[in-house]
Design an enzyme around this catalytic site. Structure first.
Site, short mmCIF file in Angstrom:
data_model
loop_
_atom_site.label_atom_id
_atom_site.label_comp_id
_atom_site.label_asym_id
_atom_site.label_seq_id
_atom_site.Cartn_x
_atom_site.Cartn_y
_atom_site.Cartn_z
CG MET A 46 47.67 44.49 31.32
SD MET A 46 47.87 43.33 29.94
CE MET A 46 49.51 43.70 29.38
CB SER A 112 49.33 40.17 37.08
OG SER A 112 49.02 39.96 35.75
CG HIS A 113 53.09 43.28 33.07
ND1 HIS A 113 52.79 44.19 32.11
CD2 HIS A 113 54.36 42.90 32.83
CE1 HIS A 113 53.83 44.36 31.31
NE2 HIS A 113 54.81 43.59 31.73
CG ASP A 240 34.30 37.13 41.24
OD1 ASP A 240 34.04 37.94 40.33
OD2 ASP A 240 35.34 37.17 41.91
CG ASP A 262 46.21 32.68 37.08
OD1 ASP A 262 46.23 32.77 35.83
OD2 ASP A 262 46.89 33.42 37.82
CG HIS A 284 45.51 36.62 36.84
ND1 HIS A 284 46.75 36.09 37.07
CD2 HIS A 284 45.72 37.89 36.40
CE1 HIS A 284 47.68 36.98 36.77
NE2 HIS A 284 47.08 38.09 36.37
CD GLN A 290 39.61 43.37 43.83
OE1 GLN A 290 38.38 43.25 44.02
NE2 GLN A 290 40.27 44.48 44.15
CG LEU A 294 32.53 37.94 45.81
CD1 LEU A 294 31.70 38.41 44.61
CD2 LEU A 294 31.65 37.17 46.80
CA CA Z 1 37.17 35.95 42.66
#
Ligand code: CA
Length: 318
Positions: A46, A112-113, A240, A262, A284, A290, A294
């Site tokens: 998503m 994820s989705h 992050d 997560d 997540h 990402q 990081l």
């Molecule tokens: Ca991260």
């Protein structure tokens, strides 16, 4: 040790390190380590995208797999849509990839989705899919979506539609930036990811779904292998900027049975087929490396997790 002997030992060590047969050297340089038989197709989650400018959704992952011999294809579906609409969009792209490459099958990996998207495609093209791998996928839904649904019921239709339009606009912008004009429907997307929405999808697409609350699913269905991994971290790297919002998001899980999470998906909900690991110290977004790499310092690098999985697929002849 005599000087002459020292030189011989040093020369031997250098030779061993430089030798292609030396395991350490081989691990870092093996250009066929990730060389799967079938192409790898990556399906985003998503609010996701394939690539915007230099920014990969799968940060550094396609390049790493490619340098080790994998043929990797990025796909782009609507950021916000129901599982079925996103699944149809992915199906068309997978058919193109099959046609262009001439491959008889593909290995699908969804984040994820993207979990629901790849399962949709596997059900539509059972003979053309070698494997389905879910990364941080909400197989049993997410309490984050449940909470948003509850909140939207409380504020009423008008406000919900208003906020939905704003988010749809944001999704359209992501799509345009990534070079695609795709329809957006945040409310449809969220409805698919509630516990009830996911259960409804699972009833129609049951392959690989665990039948118990926190077990594994079938490893092979219709000759398609099913795998999954996920995380249970929230703040994993203080540099992050998204870690604190993710921590705030994880409050949605308070009081739920599947409360290790997560930030978006619970530990048990991330199970599909064979569970490779369900509790990496990853949030997540760490799962796709990402933001810009990081992630937690003392956890396996997400890029390495993907690399190892490609090798797993290769060894399985996929
Ligand atoms: Ca991260």
């Amino acid at each position: 040790m005599k000087k002459g002997l020292q030189h011989v030992v040093m020369a031997g060590l250098l030779l061993a390190l430089a030798s292609p047969s030396f395991a350490w050297f081989k691990f870092f340089s093996d250009s066929s380590y990730a060389k799967t038989r079938y192409p790898i197709v990556l399906a985003h989650g998503m609010a996701g995208f394939d690539k915007i400018g230099l920014l990969d959704y799968w940060y550094g992952i396609p390049d790493d797999l490619g340098s080790r011999g994998a043929k990797v294809y990025l796909t782009q579906v609507s950021s916000f849509q129901s599982s079925e609409v996103r699944g149809e969009q992915l199906l068309a792209q997978v058919q193109d990839i099959l046609a262009i490459t001439g491959a008889s099958k593909v290995n699908l990996i969804g984040h994820s989705h993207g979990n629901q998207s790849i399962r949709y495609v596997a059900a539509a093209l059972p003979g053309r899919v070698a494997s389905v791998t879910s990364v941080g996928g909400p197989t049993k839904g997410s309490p984050v979506a449940d909470l948003i649904e509850d909140a939207s019921l409380a504020v009423g239709d008008d406000i919900t539609q208003g906020i939905g339009s704003i988010v749809d606009g944001f999704g359209a912008l992501i799509g345009l930036a990534a070079g695609e004009e795709l329809p957006q429907d945040i409310l449809g997307g969220l409805a698919s990811l509630t516990t009830a929405g996911a259960a409804d999808f699972n009833a129609r697409f049951p392959a690989g779904v665990p039948t118990s609350a926190c077990g594994e699913g079938a490893h092979v269905v219709d000759n398609i292998r099913f795998y999954s991994w996920g995380g249970t971290g929230q703040v994993t790297n203080l540099l992050d900027p998204v870690d604190l919002p993710i921590l705030a998001n994880s409050a949605s899980f308070i009081g739920t049975e599947d409360n290790q999470n997560d930030g978006f998906v619970g530990r048990c909900s991330n199970h599909l087929g064979k569970v490779i690991r369900d509790n990496y110290n990853m949030n997540h977004l760490d799962e796709v490396n990402q933001v810009i790499g990081l992630t937690a310092l003392f956890e396996t690098n997400p890029v390495v997790v993907f690399r190892s999985h490609a090798n797993r697929l290769k060894k399985a002849g996929l």
